[in-house]
Design a protein around this motif. Structure first.
Motif, PDB file in Angstrom:
ATOM      1  N   ARG A   1      40.072  29.407  43.071  1.00  0.00           N
ATOM      2  CA  ARG A   1      39.518  30.713  43.425  1.00  0.00           C
ATOM      3  C   ARG A   1      39.935  30.679  45.154  1.00  0.00           C
ATOM      4  O   ARG A   1      40.115  31.674  45.758  1.00  0.00           O
ATOM      5  CB  ARG A   1      38.105  30.573  43.025  1.00  0.00           C
ATOM      6  CG  ARG A   1      37.295  31.939  43.961  1.00  0.00           C
ATOM      7  CD  ARG A   1      36.127  32.055  43.413  1.00  0.00           C
ATOM      8  NE  ARG A   1      35.852  32.505  41.985  1.00  0.00           N
ATOM      9  CZ  ARG A   1      36.293  33.554  41.554  1.00  0.00           C
ATOM     10  NH1 ARG A   1      36.703  34.544  42.076  1.00  0.00           N
ATOM     11  NH2 ARG A   1      35.994  33.840  40.138  1.00  0.00           N
ATOM     12  N   GLY A   2      39.731  29.284  45.551  1.00  0.00           N
ATOM     13  CA  GLY A   2      39.894  29.057  47.200  1.00  0.00           C
ATOM     14  C   GLY A   2      41.228  29.531  47.604  1.00  0.00           C
ATOM     15  O   GLY A   2      41.297  29.677  48.610  1.00  0.00           O
ATOM     16  N   MET A   3      42.395  29.905  46.941  1.00  0.00           N
ATOM     17  CA  MET A   3      43.878  30.218  47.174  1.00  0.00           C
ATOM     18  C   MET A   3      43.649  31.625  47.450  1.00  0.00           C
ATOM     19  O   MET A   3      44.853  32.122  48.019  1.00  0.00           O
ATOM     20  CB  MET A   3      44.606  29.738  46.088  1.00  0.00           C
ATOM     21  CG  MET A   3      44.678  28.418  45.657  1.00  0.00           C
ATOM     22  SD  MET A   3      45.887  28.244  44.293  1.00  0.00           S
ATOM     23  CE  MET A   3      46.826  29.200  44.119  1.00  0.00           C
ATOM     24  N   TYR A   4      42.644  32.450  47.128  1.00  0.00           N
ATOM     25  CA  TYR A   4      42.740  33.968  47.463  1.00  0.00           C
ATOM     26  C   TYR A   4      41.694  34.396  48.456  1.00  0.00           C
ATOM     27  O   TYR A   4      40.588  33.801  48.508  1.00  0.00           O
ATOM     28  CB  TYR A   4      42.524  34.571  45.969  1.00  0.00           C
ATOM     29  CG  TYR A   4      43.614  34.166  44.918  1.00  0.00           C
ATOM     30  CD1 TYR A   4      44.906  34.549  44.831  1.00  0.00           C
ATOM     31  CD2 TYR A   4      43.278  33.277  43.949  1.00  0.00           C
ATOM     32  CE1 TYR A   4      45.659  34.215  43.997  1.00  0.00           C
ATOM     33  CE2 TYR A   4      44.040  32.626  43.025  1.00  0.00           C
ATOM     34  CZ  TYR A   4      45.190  32.974  43.163  1.00  0.00           C
ATOM     35  OH  TYR A   4      46.149  32.592  42.114  1.00  0.00           O
ATOM     36  N   ARG A   5      42.090  35.411  49.012  1.00  0.00           N
ATOM     37  CA  ARG A   5      40.906  36.067  49.925  1.00  0.00           C
ATOM     38  C   ARG A   5      40.378  37.128  49.095  1.00  0.00           C
ATOM     39  O   ARG A   5      40.810  37.978  48.563  1.00  0.00           O
ATOM     40  CB  ARG A   5      41.923  36.777  50.980  1.00  0.00           C
ATOM     41  CG  ARG A   5      42.526  35.753  51.825  1.00  0.00           C
ATOM     42  CD  ARG A   5      42.855  36.682  53.183  1.00  0.00           C
ATOM     43  NE  ARG A   5      44.227  36.176  53.645  1.00  0.00           N
ATOM     44  CZ  ARG A   5      44.945  36.843  54.529  1.00  0.00           C
ATOM     45  NH1 ARG A   5      44.701  37.859  55.037  1.00  0.00           N
ATOM     46  NH2 ARG A   5      46.340  36.210  54.776  1.00  0.00           N
ATOM     47  N   GLY A   6      39.244  37.012  49.502  1.00  0.00           N
ATOM     48  CA  GLY A   6      38.115  38.089  48.632  1.00  0.00           C
ATOM     49  C   GLY A   6      38.098  37.750  47.283  1.00  0.00           C
ATOM     50  O   GLY A   6      38.035  36.553  46.826  1.00  0.00           O
ATOM     51  N   GLU A   7      37.441  38.769  46.920  1.00  0.00           N
ATOM     52  CA  GLU A   7      37.115  38.431  45.225  1.00  0.00           C
ATOM     53  C   GLU A   7      38.163  38.838  44.648  1.00  0.00           C
ATOM     54  O   GLU A   7      38.757  39.718  44.567  1.00  0.00           O
ATOM     55  CB  GLU A   7      35.772  39.548  44.890  1.00  0.00           C
ATOM     56  CG  GLU A   7      34.252  38.996  45.179  1.00  0.00           C
ATOM     57  CD  GLU A   7      34.242  37.817  44.657  1.00  0.00           C
ATOM     58  OE1 GLU A   7      34.249  37.562  43.634  1.00  0.00           O
ATOM     59  OE2 GLU A   7      33.854  36.874  45.346  1.00  0.00           O
ATOM     60  N   VAL A   8      38.323  37.767  43.433  1.00  0.00           N
ATOM     61  CA  VAL A   8      39.653  38.000  42.772  1.00  0.00           C
ATOM     62  C   VAL A   8      39.053  37.827  41.208  1.00  0.00           C
ATOM     63  O   VAL A   8      38.320  36.931  41.157  1.00  0.00           O
ATOM     64  CB  VAL A   8      40.528  36.957  43.155  1.00  0.00           C
ATOM     65  CG1 VAL A   8      41.749  36.961  42.036  1.00  0.00           C
ATOM     66  CG2 VAL A   8      41.032  37.137  44.452  1.00  0.00           C
ATOM     67  N   ASP A   9      39.338  38.729  40.382  1.00  0.00           N
ATOM     68  CA  ASP A   9      38.935  38.419  39.058  1.00  0.00           C
ATOM     69  C   ASP A   9      40.239  37.501  38.242  1.00  0.00           C
ATOM     70  O   ASP A   9      41.041  37.870  37.885  1.00  0.00           O
ATOM     71  CB  ASP A   9      39.030  39.821  38.350  1.00  0.00           C
ATOM     72  CG  ASP A   9      38.507  40.125  36.973  1.00  0.00           C
ATOM     73  OD1 ASP A   9      38.822  38.781  36.168  1.00  0.00           O
ATOM     74  OD2 ASP A   9      37.981  41.017  36.446  1.00  0.00           O
ATOM     75  N   LEU A  10      39.771  36.324  38.235  1.00  0.00           N
ATOM     76  CA  LEU A  10      40.698  35.406  37.760  1.00  0.00           C
ATOM     77  C   LEU A  10      41.320  35.675  36.276  1.00  0.00           C
ATOM     78  O   LEU A  10      42.378  35.317  35.848  1.00  0.00           O
ATOM     79  CB  LEU A  10      40.106  34.004  37.977  1.00  0.00           C
ATOM     80  CG  LEU A  10      39.680  33.480  39.191  1.00  0.00           C
ATOM     81  CD1 LEU A  10      38.924  32.288  39.339  1.00  0.00           C
ATOM     82  CD2 LEU A  10      41.142  33.509  40.215  1.00  0.00           C
ATOM     83  N   VAL A  11      40.339  36.340  35.444  1.00  0.00           N
ATOM     84  CA  VAL A  11      40.360  36.707  34.082  1.00  0.00           C
ATOM     85  C   VAL A  11      41.678  37.639  34.188  1.00  0.00           C
ATOM     86  O   VAL A  11      42.675  37.524  33.271  1.00  0.00           O
ATOM     87  CB  VAL A  11      39.311  36.874  33.173  1.00  0.00           C
ATOM     88  CG1 VAL A  11      40.007  37.567  31.859  1.00  0.00           C
ATOM     89  CG2 VAL A  11      38.328  35.801  33.118  1.00  0.00           C
ATOM     90  N   ALA A  12      41.455  38.887  34.829  1.00  0.00           N
ATOM     91  CA  ALA A  12      42.402  39.716  34.862  1.00  0.00           C
ATOM     92  C   ALA A  12      43.864  39.339  35.495  1.00  0.00           C
ATOM     93  O   ALA A  12      44.908  39.523  34.843  1.00  0.00           O
ATOM     94  CB  ALA A  12      41.920  40.776  35.849  1.00  0.00           C
ATOM     95  N   MET A  13      43.698  38.366  36.445  1.00  0.00           N
ATOM     96  CA  MET A  13      45.019  37.628  37.075  1.00  0.00           C
ATOM     97  C   MET A  13      45.665  36.905  35.965  1.00  0.00           C
ATOM     98  O   MET A  13      46.783  36.864  35.867  1.00  0.00           O
ATOM     99  CB  MET A  13      44.450  36.793  38.009  1.00  0.00           C
ATOM    100  CG  MET A  13      45.788  36.366  38.731  1.00  0.00           C
ATOM    101  SD  MET A  13      45.326  35.459  40.276  1.00  0.00           S
ATOM    102  CE  MET A  13      44.742  36.522  41.432  1.00  0.00           C
ATOM    103  N   HIS A  14      44.791  36.169  35.227  1.00  0.00           N
ATOM    104  CA  HIS A  14      45.351  35.540  34.061  1.00  0.00           C
ATOM    105  C   HIS A  14      46.269  36.241  33.167  1.00  0.00           C
ATOM    106  O   HIS A  14      47.433  35.986  32.867  1.00  0.00           O
ATOM    107  CB  HIS A  14      44.216  34.806  33.143  1.00  0.00           C
ATOM    108  CG  HIS A  14      45.025  33.973  31.936  1.00  0.00           C
ATOM    109  ND1 HIS A  14      45.502  32.850  31.880  1.00  0.00           N
ATOM    110  CD2 HIS A  14      44.938  34.563  30.690  1.00  0.00           C
ATOM    111  CE1 HIS A  14      45.644  32.500  30.669  1.00  0.00           C
ATOM    112  NE2 HIS A  14      45.449  33.489  29.861  1.00  0.00           N
TER     113      HIS A  14
END
Length: 74
Positions: free
Chosen positions: A35-48
């Motif tokens: 999570r810390g690799m991205y700026r702001g809120e990131v939906d990690l499931v969507a990114m997967h």
């Protein structure tokens, strides 16, 4: 600088063996360390899924086979 290598093989196995209704929440925990690799809120499931991640609603056996053979060997 510390380098963290998450045990994605065990996590992937746990996700694919869980009931379908539990898989999204389990999947959400897998990339949490990134999570810390991205700026702001990131939906990690969507990114997967956008990054060709393994499916959580089908193909359990081929994915488990890949996890056991390829990831496990690595």
């Amino acid at each position: 600088m510390p380098i963290t290598v998450p045990d994605t093989c065990s996590t992937m196995r746990r996700i694919l063996r869980a009931p379908g209704t539990d898989r999204v929440d389990l999947l959400r925990s897998m990339p949490e360390r990134a999570r810390g690799m991205y700026r702001g809120e990131v939906d990690l499931v969507a990114m997967h899924f956008e990054a060709s991640g393994f499916p959580i609603d089908r193909d359990e056996e081929p994915c488990l086979d890949a996890a056991l053979r390829s990831l496990g060997a690595a």
